[in-house]
Scaffold this motif. Structure first.
Motif, PDB file in Angstrom:
ATOM      1  N   CYS A 105       0.796  -1.236  -0.364  1.00 20.25           N
ATOM      2  CA  CYS A 105       0.185   0.172   0.060  1.00 20.25           C
ATOM      3  C   CYS A 105       0.739   1.378   0.264  1.00 20.25           C
ATOM      4  O   CYS A 105       0.423   2.400  -0.892  1.00 20.25           O
ATOM      5  CB  CYS A 105      -0.752  -0.272   1.009  1.00 20.25           C
ATOM      6  N   LEU A 106       1.768   1.291   0.249  1.00 25.04           N
ATOM      7  CA  LEU A 106       2.806   2.316   0.372  1.00 25.04           C
ATOM      8  C   LEU A 106       3.858   2.731  -0.777  1.00 25.04           C
ATOM      9  O   LEU A 106       3.911   3.486  -1.674  1.00 25.04           O
ATOM     10  CB  LEU A 106       4.164   2.509   1.445  1.00 25.04           C
ATOM     11  N   LEU A 107       3.921   1.507  -1.159  1.00 26.29           N
ATOM     12  CA  LEU A 107       4.538   1.489  -2.827  1.00 26.29           C
ATOM     13  C   LEU A 107       3.115   1.953  -3.859  1.00 26.29           C
ATOM     14  O   LEU A 107       4.308   2.546  -4.839  1.00 26.29           O
ATOM     15  CB  LEU A 107       5.325   0.160  -3.407  1.00 26.29           C
ATOM     16  N   ALA A 108       2.212   1.600  -3.151  1.00 27.21           N
ATOM     17  CA  ALA A 108       1.095   1.600  -4.473  1.00 27.21           C
ATOM     18  C   ALA A 108       1.608   3.884  -5.161  1.00 27.21           C
ATOM     19  O   ALA A 108       1.399   4.130  -6.083  1.00 27.21           O
ATOM     20  CB  ALA A 108      -0.349   1.464  -4.381  1.00 27.21           C
ATOM     21  N   PRO A 109       0.980   4.597  -4.148  1.00 28.95           N
ATOM     22  CA  PRO A 109       0.988   5.735  -4.975  1.00 28.95           C
ATOM     23  C   PRO A 109       2.599   6.145  -5.461  1.00 28.95           C
ATOM     24  O   PRO A 109       3.091   6.977  -6.465  1.00 28.95           O
ATOM     25  CB  PRO A 109       0.267   6.550  -3.063  1.00 28.95           C
ATOM     26  N   CYS A 110       3.654   5.591  -4.369  1.00 27.98           N
ATOM     27  CA  CYS A 110       5.361   6.109  -4.873  1.00 27.98           C
ATOM     28  C   CYS A 110       5.185   5.505  -6.403  1.00 27.98           C
ATOM     29  O   CYS A 110       5.745   6.363  -7.104  1.00 27.98           O
ATOM     30  CB  CYS A 110       5.870   5.747  -3.475  1.00 27.98           C
ATOM     31  N   GLY A 111       5.058   4.946  -6.334  1.00 29.20           N
ATOM     32  CA  GLY A 111       4.543   3.430  -8.116  1.00 29.20           C
ATOM     33  C   GLY A 111       3.984   4.527  -9.453  1.00 29.20           C
ATOM     34  O   GLY A 111       4.761   5.196  -9.962  1.00 29.20           O
ATOM     35  N   LEU A 170      13.976   8.130 -11.187  1.00 27.30           N
ATOM     36  CA  LEU A 170      12.838   8.096 -11.233  1.00 27.30           C
ATOM     37  C   LEU A 170      12.257   6.915 -11.773  1.00 27.30           C
ATOM     38  O   LEU A 170      11.245   6.380 -12.949  1.00 27.30           O
ATOM     39  CB  LEU A 170      12.044   9.658 -11.833  1.00 27.30           C
ATOM     40  N   ASP A 171      13.264   7.082 -13.204  1.00 26.67           N
ATOM     41  CA  ASP A 171      13.207   5.637 -14.514  1.00 26.67           C
ATOM     42  C   ASP A 171      12.838   4.898 -14.352  1.00 26.67           C
ATOM     43  O   ASP A 171      12.616   3.688 -14.672  1.00 26.67           O
ATOM     44  CB  ASP A 171      14.138   6.112 -15.076  1.00 26.67           C
ATOM     45  N   VAL A 172      14.169   4.110 -13.415  1.00 27.78           N
ATOM     46  CA  VAL A 172      13.730   3.162 -12.413  1.00 27.78           C
ATOM     47  C   VAL A 172      12.680   2.289 -11.845  1.00 27.78           C
ATOM     48  O   VAL A 172      11.774   1.684 -11.914  1.00 27.78           O
ATOM     49  CB  VAL A 172      15.480   2.820 -11.349  1.00 27.78           C
ATOM     50  N   ALA A 173      12.169   3.116 -10.289  1.00 24.98           N
ATOM     51  CA  ALA A 173      11.394   3.255 -10.111  1.00 24.98           C
ATOM     52  C   ALA A 173      10.054   3.450 -10.754  1.00 24.98           C
ATOM     53  O   ALA A 173       8.979   2.558 -10.008  1.00 24.98           O
ATOM     54  CB  ALA A 173      10.991   4.213  -8.931  1.00 24.98           C
ATOM     55  N   ALA A 178       6.775  -4.034  -7.433  1.00 22.45           N
ATOM     56  CA  ALA A 178       6.893  -4.474  -6.501  1.00 22.45           C
ATOM     57  C   ALA A 178       5.751  -4.248  -5.340  1.00 22.45           C
ATOM     58  O   ALA A 178       5.410  -5.573  -4.576  1.00 22.45           O
ATOM     59  CB  ALA A 178       8.036  -3.864  -5.659  1.00 22.45           C
ATOM     60  N   SER A 179       5.106  -3.347  -5.523  1.00 20.34           N
ATOM     61  CA  SER A 179       3.685  -3.346  -5.335  1.00 20.34           C
ATOM     62  C   SER A 179       2.722  -4.176  -4.872  1.00 20.34           C
ATOM     63  O   SER A 179       2.221  -5.433  -4.201  1.00 20.34           O
ATOM     64  CB  SER A 179       2.931  -1.937  -5.268  1.00 20.34           C
ATOM     65  N   VAL A 180       2.389  -4.600  -6.415  1.00 20.08           N
ATOM     66  CA  VAL A 180       1.425  -6.327  -6.556  1.00 20.08           C
ATOM     67  C   VAL A 180       2.265  -7.145  -6.289  1.00 20.08           C
ATOM     68  O   VAL A 180       1.547  -8.361  -6.021  1.00 20.08           O
ATOM     69  CB  VAL A 180       1.642  -6.481  -8.683  1.00 20.08           C
ATOM     70  N   VAL A 181       2.869  -7.220  -6.166  1.00 15.42           N
ATOM     71  CA  VAL A 181       4.287  -8.772  -5.472  1.00 15.42           C
ATOM     72  C   VAL A 181       3.686  -8.846  -4.360  1.00 15.42           C
ATOM     73  O   VAL A 181       3.499  -9.889  -3.042  1.00 15.42           O
ATOM     74  CB  VAL A 181       5.525  -8.658  -6.062  1.00 15.42           C
ATOM     75  N   PHE A 182       4.058  -7.670  -3.222  1.00 18.57           N
ATOM     76  CA  PHE A 182       4.056  -7.652  -1.976  1.00 18.57           C
ATOM     77  C   PHE A 182       2.823  -7.630  -1.393  1.00 18.57           C
ATOM     78  O   PHE A 182       2.417  -8.446  -0.298  1.00 18.57           O
ATOM     79  CB  PHE A 182       4.366  -6.103  -0.912  1.00 18.57           C
ATOM     80  N   ALA A 183       1.563  -7.096  -2.057  1.00 20.42           N
ATOM     81  CA  ALA A 183       0.189  -7.392  -2.223  1.00 20.42           C
ATOM     82  C   ALA A 183       0.126  -8.891  -2.305  1.00 20.42           C
ATOM     83  O   ALA A 183      -1.424  -9.473  -1.616  1.00 20.42           O
ATOM     84  CB  ALA A 183      -0.628  -6.353  -2.486  1.00 20.42           C
ATOM     85  N   LEU A 184      -0.194  -9.395  -3.322  1.00 19.25           N
ATOM     86  CA  LEU A 184      -0.321 -10.738  -3.779  1.00 19.25           C
ATOM     87  C   LEU A 184       0.482 -11.894  -2.669  1.00 19.25           C
ATOM     88  O   LEU A 184      -0.491 -12.602  -2.352  1.00 19.25           O
ATOM     89  CB  LEU A 184      -0.302 -11.471  -5.259  1.00 19.25           C
TER      90      LEU A 184
END
Length: 289
Positions: free
Chosen positions: A18-24, A160-163, A170-176
């Motif tokens: 959930c933290l990585l979703a808005p950052c991504g 930013l290009d890498v992130a 990473a957000s999707v993987v962590f969530a699943l």
């Protein structure tokens, strides 16, 4: 693994997701949305008709010309005359074409410099003379960005290009993974939905806070309404993405909650299974006489 460690691990993974979703989302908007010249020009094109932007352009042209002309007591008259002429020009199709070409030229030069490591230590320049041929016959090349600011932005753009690729993944993987290891997967799905919605809401608040910070940090020579019009145009897709996260998160959370609630009711109302029929009794064999 016992339920308690599974629940703790699931909670950590869901929080990270959930933290990585808005950052991504923010990184993707900056790396892909702002770096696309065609999309950038399309976003900036309507600003050519914005009254605040036209007024800011007229003021800038009037002040610039009046500063170069030694008119003495007629300084104010010359400045007002040039402003009126520039204000009239901003209502023509030629200004709209020049506006789009200027944005396209500057954006290409900026993106080219940010992606090229060999440009380190050099300022970002763009030749605007062909664009402004109808307004001024000769225009020298002024730096779009000084060398030190271009180097700093280049490093930030590479990050930013890498992130922009790895953070959403990473957000999707962590969530699943968090849902898979959870002791109660329905609650984990609900938590992911609520967390995603909160992340989207925080991103929307960050856009609003950035707008206020932009207005507060503007130098006196920059027209505030015009700068805010540019800011709103550039962040429109980011605001849309933020509210999509909110809507998606709330939809997932509500669907999970309703699914658990009505599934429980269906299980209670389900009729009991019919008992298997007893086999037919066997007839006793007749005793032989």
């Amino acid at each position: 693994m016992s339920p308690r460690p599974r629940t703790a691990l699931s909670a950590v993974l869901i929080v990270l997701a959930c933290l990585l979703a808005p950052c991504g989302t923010l990184a993707g908007w900056a790396a892909y949305g702002l770096a696309d010249t065609g999309r950038y020009v399309a976003v900036m094109a309507p600003l050519a008709g914005d009254p605040d932007v036209r007024e800011a352009v007229a003021d800038a042209v009037g002040d610039g010309v009046a500063g170069e002309v030694a008119a003495g007591p007629l300084h104010g008259t010359v400045r007002d005359f040039v402003r009126d002429a520039a204000r009239s020009f901003t209502r023509t199709d030629a200004f709209r074409e020049g506006w789009n070409e200027a944005n396209r030229t500057v954006h290409r030069a900026l993106v080219r410099a940010l992606r090229d490591d060999r440009a380190a230590g050099r300022p970002v320049t763009a030749d605007l003379a062909p664009v402004t041929a109808r307004v001024k016959e000769r225009l020298t090349e002024d730096p779009v960005l000084p060398a030190h600011e271009a180097d700093r932005l280049r490093k930030g753009y590479q990050v930013l290009d890498v992130a922009a690729f790895w953070l959403p993944l990473a957000s999707v993987v962590f969530a699943l993974t968090g849902i898979a290891v959870a002791a109660c997967r329905r609650r984990a799905v609900t938590a992911v939905g609520i967390g995603t919605a909160l992340g989207g809401a925080l991103l929307a608040l960050a856009v609003v806070a950035g707008r206020r910070a932009t207005l507060a940090e503007l130098p006196g020579a920059v027209d505030g309404p015009a700068a805010l019009a540019v800011y709103d145009a550039l962040t429109e897709t980011l605001r849309t993405a933020a509210w999509l996260l909110v809507g998606l998160g709330l939809t997932v959370a509500l669907a999970s909650w309703l699914g658990g609630r009505y599934a429980h009711l269906l299980r209670r109302r389900r009729p009991p299974a019919r008992a298997t029929a007893d086999p037919a009794p066997t007839r006793p064999s007749r005793a032989r006489l």
